[in-house]
Design a protein around this motif. Structure first.
Motif, PDB file in Angstrom:
ATOM      1  N   VAL A  15       0.840  -1.197   0.000  1.00 48.57           N
ATOM      2  CA  VAL A  15       0.000   0.000   0.000  1.00 48.57           C
ATOM      3  C   VAL A  15       0.875   1.246   0.000  1.00 48.57           C
ATOM      4  O   VAL A  15       0.631   2.213  -0.745  1.00 48.57           O
ATOM      5  CB  VAL A  15      -0.945  -0.006   1.218  1.00 48.57           C
ATOM      6  CG1 VAL A  15      -1.719   1.308   1.308  1.00 48.57           C
ATOM      7  CG2 VAL A  15      -1.905  -1.186   1.145  1.00 48.57           C
ATOM      8  N   THR A  18       2.431   1.755  -3.455  1.00 53.87           N
ATOM      9  CA  THR A  18       1.489   2.324  -4.416  1.00 53.87           C
ATOM     10  C   THR A  18       1.296   3.812  -4.187  1.00 53.87           C
ATOM     11  O   THR A  18       1.311   4.615  -5.130  1.00 53.87           O
ATOM     12  CB  THR A  18       0.140   1.594  -4.324  1.00 53.87           C
ATOM     13  OG1 THR A  18       0.333   0.209  -4.630  1.00 53.87           O
ATOM     14  CG2 THR A  18      -0.865   2.185  -5.291  1.00 53.87           C
ATOM     15  N   ALA A  19       1.127   4.200  -2.925  1.00 52.52           N
ATOM     16  CA  ALA A  19       0.929   5.609  -2.600  1.00 52.52           C
ATOM     17  C   ALA A  19       2.164   6.434  -2.957  1.00 52.52           C
ATOM     18  O   ALA A  19       2.056   7.531  -3.533  1.00 52.52           O
ATOM     19  CB  ALA A  19       0.609   5.757  -1.113  1.00 52.52           C
ATOM     20  N   THR A  20       3.330   5.908  -2.641  1.00 55.03           N
ATOM     21  CA  THR A  20       4.567   6.616  -2.961  1.00 55.03           C
ATOM     22  C   THR A  20       4.725   6.794  -4.466  1.00 55.03           C
ATOM     23  O   THR A  20       5.102   7.871  -4.948  1.00 55.03           O
ATOM     24  CB  THR A  20       5.781   5.846  -2.400  1.00 55.03           C
ATOM     25  OG1 THR A  20       5.619   5.652  -0.994  1.00 55.03           O
ATOM     26  CG2 THR A  20       7.069   6.612  -2.649  1.00 55.03           C
ATOM     27  N   LEU A  23       2.417   9.609  -5.664  1.00 54.80           N
ATOM     28  CA  LEU A  23       2.705  10.953  -5.183  1.00 54.80           C
ATOM     29  C   LEU A  23       4.059  11.483  -5.641  1.00 54.80           C
ATOM     30  O   LEU A  23       4.213  12.675  -5.891  1.00 54.80           O
ATOM     31  CB  LEU A  23       2.650  10.988  -3.649  1.00 54.80           C
ATOM     32  CG  LEU A  23       1.289  10.817  -2.988  1.00 54.80           C
ATOM     33  CD1 LEU A  23       1.451  10.712  -1.474  1.00 54.80           C
ATOM     34  CD2 LEU A  23       0.370  11.987  -3.339  1.00 54.80           C
TER      35      LEU A  23
END
Length: 253
Positions: A15, A18-20, A23
């Protein structure tokens, strides 16, 4: 500690990856322009892998990716969130083999991405880590080397001189005048026939036409913001990385 660093230990690795990945191109827009300087195939090298946004984007283009990350738990996360053609080495890249003292913030984790072999006022704790010269790996068909090591860029380049001279890769290097003088790195790469480029807005500019030291002095307050804050306000630009290409080559050509 930034909000992102506080949250990171509590987020499942995939998770967080994916977020990194979503962004980070807003935080460092050069990553979104990888087509401009990273050819397809071959080997790409990520020195200072952190949570892996560069590693995973490189893996979409390169046949092989070698990532060097000294912080033990970050290296483990990288192995868990990268494809099979990525090799993660838990070590610090520098100009000698053996072991080295890695400086970390007070929490001793390194999630902020400011761990370094060079001590600064943000550092308080240490961990001994293995270190290596990039030349020891005898890499071939190298298209890109990205270096983000918070102050020991010159040592990394000295340990990679044979690779740079032989392979002539693109070099994407974080350089901050508030950490180390820029001139030693610029002089070394100029001697090797490289020209610097920066991306302060939409267009690449020759570094010779952009006063990086003055820009960083003007925008140093932005550098104190964490990943989340800077991605939410991408117009607050702090240029702290330079793309170096063999003389005569331009980004996007």
């Amino acid at each position: 500690m930034t909000l992102a660093a506080r949250l990171a230990p509590h987020v499942p690795p995939r998770v967080l990856a994916t977020a990194t990945d979503l962004l980070y191109p807003r935080f460092e827009p050069e990553l979104g322009r990888l087509d401009d300087f990273c050819t397809r195939g071959g080997t790409a090298v990520d020195i200072g892998g952190w949570f892996g946004p560069w590693t995973r984007r490189m893996a979409e283009r390169a046949d092989r990716v070698v990532t060097v990350e000294p912080v033990p738990h970050l290296a483990r996360r990288l192995r868990a969130t990268t494809p099979p053609h990525v090799e993660v080495l838990q070590a610090a890249a520098t100009d000698h083999a053996g072991t080295a003292t890695l400086w970390l913030p007070p929490d001793g984790r390194g999630d902020r991405g400011v761990s370094s072999l060079v001590r600064r006022d943000v550092h308080e704790t240490t961990v001994d880590v293995p270190c290596l010269r990039l030349d020891e790996l005898a890499l071939r068909d190298v298209s890109l080397v990205k270096i983000d090591v918070d102050g020991s860029e010159l040592a990394v380049l000295r340990g990679a001189e044979e690779t740079v001279v032989r392979e002539r890769p693109a070099l994407f290097i974080e350089l901050e005048a508030r950490i180390q003088p820029l001139e030693p790195v610029l002089d070394l790469l100029d001697a090797h026939g490289y020209t610097g480029w920066v991306l302060p807005a939409q267009d690449w500019l020759p570094l010779a036409d952009f006063d990086l030291t003055a820009h960083q002095a003007r925008t140093s307050h932005v550098a104190e913001d964490g990943l989340l804050r800077r991605t939410l306000a991408p117009h607050r630009r702090y240029v702290n990385s330079v793309l170096f290409l063999p003389r005569g080559r331009r980004p996007g050509a």
